[in-house]
Design a protein around this motif. Structure first.
Motif, PDB file in Angstrom:
ATOM      1  N   GLY A  22       8.679   0.515   1.615  1.00 32.99           N
ATOM      2  CA  GLY A  22       9.390   1.373   2.440  1.00 32.99           C
ATOM      3  C   GLY A  22       8.796   2.017   4.321  1.00 32.99           C
ATOM      4  O   GLY A  22       9.527   2.734   4.573  1.00 32.99           O
ATOM      5  N   ILE A  23       7.579   1.133   4.430  1.00 36.34           N
ATOM      6  CA  ILE A  23       7.201   0.725   5.730  1.00 36.34           C
ATOM      7  C   ILE A  23       7.195   0.573   6.705  1.00 36.34           C
ATOM      8  O   ILE A  23       6.912   1.032   7.447  1.00 36.34           O
ATOM      9  CB  ILE A  23       5.870   1.917   5.615  1.00 36.34           C
ATOM     10  N   TRP A  24       8.134  -0.473   6.966  1.00 32.64           N
ATOM     11  CA  TRP A  24       6.906  -1.755   7.231  1.00 32.64           C
ATOM     12  C   TRP A  24       8.082  -1.339   8.692  1.00 32.64           C
ATOM     13  O   TRP A  24       7.678  -2.180   9.671  1.00 32.64           O
ATOM     14  CB  TRP A  24       7.580  -3.170   6.654  1.00 32.64           C
ATOM     15  N   LYS A  25       9.410  -0.872   8.596  1.00 30.83           N
ATOM     16  CA  LYS A  25      10.204  -0.379  10.275  1.00 30.83           C
ATOM     17  C   LYS A  25       9.198   1.093  11.248  1.00 30.83           C
ATOM     18  O   LYS A  25       8.827  -0.507  12.230  1.00 30.83           O
ATOM     19  CB  LYS A  25      11.051  -0.097   9.615  1.00 30.83           C
ATOM     20  N   ASP A  26       8.119   1.286  10.504  1.00 32.21           N
ATOM     21  CA  ASP A  26       7.492   2.187  11.575  1.00 32.21           C
ATOM     22  C   ASP A  26       6.465   1.818  11.664  1.00 32.21           C
ATOM     23  O   ASP A  26       5.738   1.908  12.592  1.00 32.21           O
ATOM     24  CB  ASP A  26       7.367   2.847  10.475  1.00 32.21           C
ATOM     25  N   VAL A  27       5.551   0.726  10.980  1.00 31.99           N
ATOM     26  CA  VAL A  27       4.738  -0.299  11.175  1.00 31.99           C
ATOM     27  C   VAL A  27       4.380  -1.105  12.285  1.00 31.99           C
ATOM     28  O   VAL A  27       3.924  -0.832  13.179  1.00 31.99           O
ATOM     29  CB  VAL A  27       4.283  -0.926   9.712  1.00 31.99           C
ATOM     30  N   ILE A  28       5.705  -1.736  12.403  1.00 33.73           N
ATOM     31  CA  ILE A  28       6.176  -2.821  13.771  1.00 33.73           C
ATOM     32  C   ILE A  28       6.750  -1.391  14.930  1.00 33.73           C
ATOM     33  O   ILE A  28       6.083  -2.404  15.948  1.00 33.73           O
ATOM     34  CB  ILE A  28       7.312  -3.577  13.340  1.00 33.73           C
ATOM     35  N   ASP A  29       7.122  -0.469  14.564  1.00 32.49           N
ATOM     36  CA  ASP A  29       6.861   0.141  15.462  1.00 32.49           C
ATOM     37  C   ASP A  29       5.886   0.616  15.982  1.00 32.49           C
ATOM     38  O   ASP A  29       5.504   1.084  17.568  1.00 32.49           O
ATOM     39  CB  ASP A  29       8.007   1.608  14.947  1.00 32.49           C
ATOM     40  N   LEU A  30       4.860   1.274  15.181  1.00 30.67           N
ATOM     41  CA  LEU A  30       3.333   1.928  15.115  1.00 30.67           C
ATOM     42  C   LEU A  30       2.523   0.374  16.267  1.00 30.67           C
ATOM     43  O   LEU A  30       1.977   0.991  17.858  1.00 30.67           O
ATOM     44  CB  LEU A  30       2.736   2.030  14.430  1.00 30.67           C
ATOM     45  N   ILE A  31       3.118  -1.092  15.786  1.00 28.13           N
ATOM     46  CA  ILE A  31       2.295  -2.368  17.088  1.00 28.13           C
ATOM     47  C   ILE A  31       3.190  -2.309  18.113  1.00 28.13           C
ATOM     48  O   ILE A  31       2.561  -2.282  18.794  1.00 28.13           O
ATOM     49  CB  ILE A  31       2.124  -3.015  15.791  1.00 28.13           C
ATOM     50  N   ALA A  32       4.438  -2.489  17.943  1.00 23.60           N
ATOM     51  CA  ALA A  32       4.887  -2.339  19.354  1.00 23.60           C
ATOM     52  C   ALA A  32       5.254  -1.120  20.544  1.00 23.60           C
ATOM     53  O   ALA A  32       4.461  -1.513  21.577  1.00 23.60           O
ATOM     54  CB  ALA A  32       6.389  -2.449  19.263  1.00 23.60           C
ATOM     55  N   ARG A  33       4.325  -0.636  19.780  1.00 21.79           N
ATOM     56  CA  ARG A  33       4.042   0.719  21.016  1.00 21.79           C
ATOM     57  C   ARG A  33       2.882   1.250  21.535  1.00 21.79           C
ATOM     58  O   ARG A  33       2.572   1.952  22.101  1.00 21.79           O
ATOM     59  CB  ARG A  33       4.922   2.372  21.141  1.00 21.79           C
ATOM     60  N   GLY A  34       1.756   0.317  20.733  1.00 17.41           N
ATOM     61  CA  GLY A  34       0.547   0.168  21.364  1.00 17.41           C
ATOM     62  C   GLY A  34      -0.412   1.007  20.675  1.00 17.41           C
ATOM     63  O   GLY A  34      -1.393   1.391  20.884  1.00 17.41           O
ATOM     64  N   ARG A  35       0.131   1.897  19.928  1.00 16.32           N
ATOM     65  CA  ARG A  35      -0.839   3.032  19.104  1.00 16.32           C
ATOM     66  C   ARG A  35      -1.821   2.210  17.835  1.00 16.32           C
ATOM     67  O   ARG A  35      -2.658   2.790  17.770  1.00 16.32           O
ATOM     68  CB  ARG A  35       0.425   3.942  18.532  1.00 16.32           C
ATOM     69  N   VAL A  36      -1.449   1.251  17.795  1.00 13.71           N
ATOM     70  CA  VAL A  36      -2.460   0.727  16.717  1.00 13.71           C
ATOM     71  C   VAL A  36      -2.468  -1.360  17.962  1.00 13.71           C
ATOM     72  O   VAL A  36      -1.218  -1.762  18.246  1.00 13.71           O
ATOM     73  CB  VAL A  36      -2.400   0.582  15.535  1.00 13.71           C
ATOM     74  N   ASN A  37      -3.534  -2.006  17.693  1.00 16.62           N
ATOM     75  CA  ASN A  37      -4.017  -3.141  18.298  1.00 16.62           C
ATOM     76  C   ASN A  37      -4.514  -4.097  16.691  1.00 16.62           C
ATOM     77  O   ASN A  37      -5.774  -4.481  17.113  1.00 16.62           O
ATOM     78  CB  ASN A  37      -4.355  -3.238  19.432  1.00 16.62           C
ATOM     79  N   PRO A  38      -3.498  -4.738  15.934  1.00 21.42           N
ATOM     80  CA  PRO A  38      -4.177  -5.602  15.286  1.00 21.42           C
ATOM     81  C   PRO A  38      -4.577  -7.084  15.737  1.00 21.42           C
ATOM     82  O   PRO A  38      -6.030  -6.923  15.114  1.00 21.42           O
ATOM     83  CB  PRO A  38      -2.703  -6.411  14.391  1.00 21.42           C
ATOM     84  N   ASP A  39      -4.841  -7.283  16.719  1.00 20.53           N
ATOM     85  CA  ASP A  39      -5.500  -7.850  17.680  1.00 20.53           C
ATOM     86  C   ASP A  39      -6.641  -8.454  17.756  1.00 20.53           C
ATOM     87  O   ASP A  39      -7.355  -9.536  18.019  1.00 20.53           O
ATOM     88  CB  ASP A  39      -4.447  -8.890  18.892  1.00 20.53           C
ATOM     89  N   ALA A  40      -6.554  -7.546  17.847  1.00 17.28           N
ATOM     90  CA  ALA A  40      -8.463  -6.438  18.216  1.00 17.28           C
ATOM     91  C   ALA A  40      -9.292  -7.081  17.354  1.00 17.28           C
ATOM     92  O   ALA A  40     -10.414  -7.274  17.899  1.00 17.28           O
ATOM     93  CB  ALA A  40      -8.265  -4.922  18.970  1.00 17.28           C
ATOM     94  N   ILE A  41      -9.125  -7.464  15.893  1.00 19.30           N
ATOM     95  CA  ILE A  41      -9.670  -8.191  14.774  1.00 19.30           C
ATOM     96  C   ILE A  41      -9.851  -9.523  14.363  1.00 19.30           C
ATOM     97  O   ILE A  41     -10.506 -10.245  13.402  1.00 19.30           O
ATOM     98  CB  ILE A  41      -9.534  -6.561  13.929  1.00 19.30           C
TER      99      ILE A  41
END
Length: 343
Positions: free
Chosen positions: A295-314
């Motif tokens: 139930g949290i995927w839309k929020d997580v995608i938004d977090l990534i899209a807004r640059g609050r977290v950066n999965p590419d960094a790892i």
């Protein structure tokens, strides 16, 4: 299409398999990137619990961290069109049982899990996936970051279950993918301070680059003693465990202050640890597990899209799908951090 199939312990083959056709409620996606997780190692080694307990069966196409492009939409699907960038959830519930109707589809007794439990995954050129568990990812988000929505969502769930706030000092046990994403998400939640405990110097250096206030090398220190030094005699209020190693879990259980919260996210392959129940009661400590990312995927995608977290960094390696076994060895030796495959 080309795909990797695992037929049993240490038995994998890269070759031709039939291209799936989407059912009426499914979407056919062309895989862009797919991540390798510790679970994929366990499936290859034959020790993953679902397989040893008989819940899941070989052969399986692994890969539950994936991004793709929509190429065909099933007859009853709405909300997706060819060209959309997407990522799919790991847990796929039946949508009808009491658990699913309560939003707890990751606990559905009839669930499948992408690339793990009775559902083929993303180590292939194409995947047919149920639209109800598929999510659009903005085109400006990289294919690799889109593939890592799943581990980011796992981290989000752990931080959420711990109730991290700006008043919390957090310690994270684990310097792998989930540990480093827990760091980023806890920072996004505003944690006052964050310490990462790990065993690989290059990963601990990455933790510092990603915003950890301090790191502790578990090979050279006793984490609890070091945490007391860092906290000037006080332990953290939140402990997040993401290793799956019994020793780390035992240390984690001793690393929280009175009234604190502990969340376990590692899977231990059936290994047991000793728990001082009196310490939990006397310390008024909350201990819980956190499974999946419902139930949290839309929020997580938004977090990534807004640059609050950066999965590419790892991300440290990207290899062709045909080099699946080499990628597994890199992951096993822990020489990189996140390893991606691409068809």
């Amino acid at each position: 299409m080309k795909a990797v199939q695992v037929f049993g312990a240490n038995q994998a083959q890269y070759g031709e398999v039939p291209t799936p056709r989407p059912a009426a409620e499914e979407v056919l996606c062309r895989i862009q990137k797919v991540g390798i997780c510790r679970t994929d190692l366990e499936i290859f080694d034959g020790v993953m619990a679902y397989f040893t307990l008989g819940m899941a069966k070989y052969p399986v196409i692994p890969g539950h961290e994936w991004s793709g492009i929509v190429v065909e939409v099933g007859a009853s699907v709405q909300g997706f069109q060819a060209g959309d960038q997407v990522s799919g959830e790991c847990s796929v519930g039946c949508t009808r049982c009491p658990k699913c109707l309560a939003g707890l589809y990751h606990q559905c007794p009839n669930r499948s899990e992408t690339g793990i439990l009775n559902r083929d995954g993303g180590f292939a050129e194409y995947i047919a996936f149920p639209a109800a568990f598929l999510h659009r990812v903005p085109a400006f988000v990289s294919a690799s970051a889109a593939a890592l929505v799943e581990p980011t969502a796992i981290a989000w769930n752990g931080v959420r279950q711990a109730g991290v706030t700006p008043q919390d000092d957090v310690v994270i046990y684990g310097d792998g993918t989930i540990g480093l994403m827990l760091l980023q998400v806890a920072r996004a939640f505003g944690a006052r301070s964050i310490t990462v405990v790990g065993a690989e110097p290059h990963r601990l250096q990455k933790a510092l680059e990603l915003g950890a206030d301090q790191v502790i090398d578990a090979n050279r220190a006793t984490p609890v003693e070091d945490l007391l030094k860092v906290g000037r005699g006080e332990l953290p209020s939140v402990v997040l465990e993401a290793t799956g190693y019994p020793l780390a879990a035992e240390q984690a259980l001793r690393s929280v202050r009175t009234g604190g919260r502990i969340v376990l996210q590692g899977l231990f392959q059936g290994k047991k640890i000793e728990v001082d129940l009196d310490a939990l009661v006397i310390g008024d400590i909350t201990l819980r597990g956190a499974l999946g990312s419902p139930g949290i995927w839309k929020d997580v995608i938004d977090l990534i899209a807004r640059g609050r977290v950066n999965p590419d960094a790892i991300v440290t390696h990207t290899l062709p799908l045909a080099e699946y076994e080499r990628a597994l060895e890199l992951a096993r030796r822990r020489t990189g951090i996140k390893i991606l495959l691409e068809p």
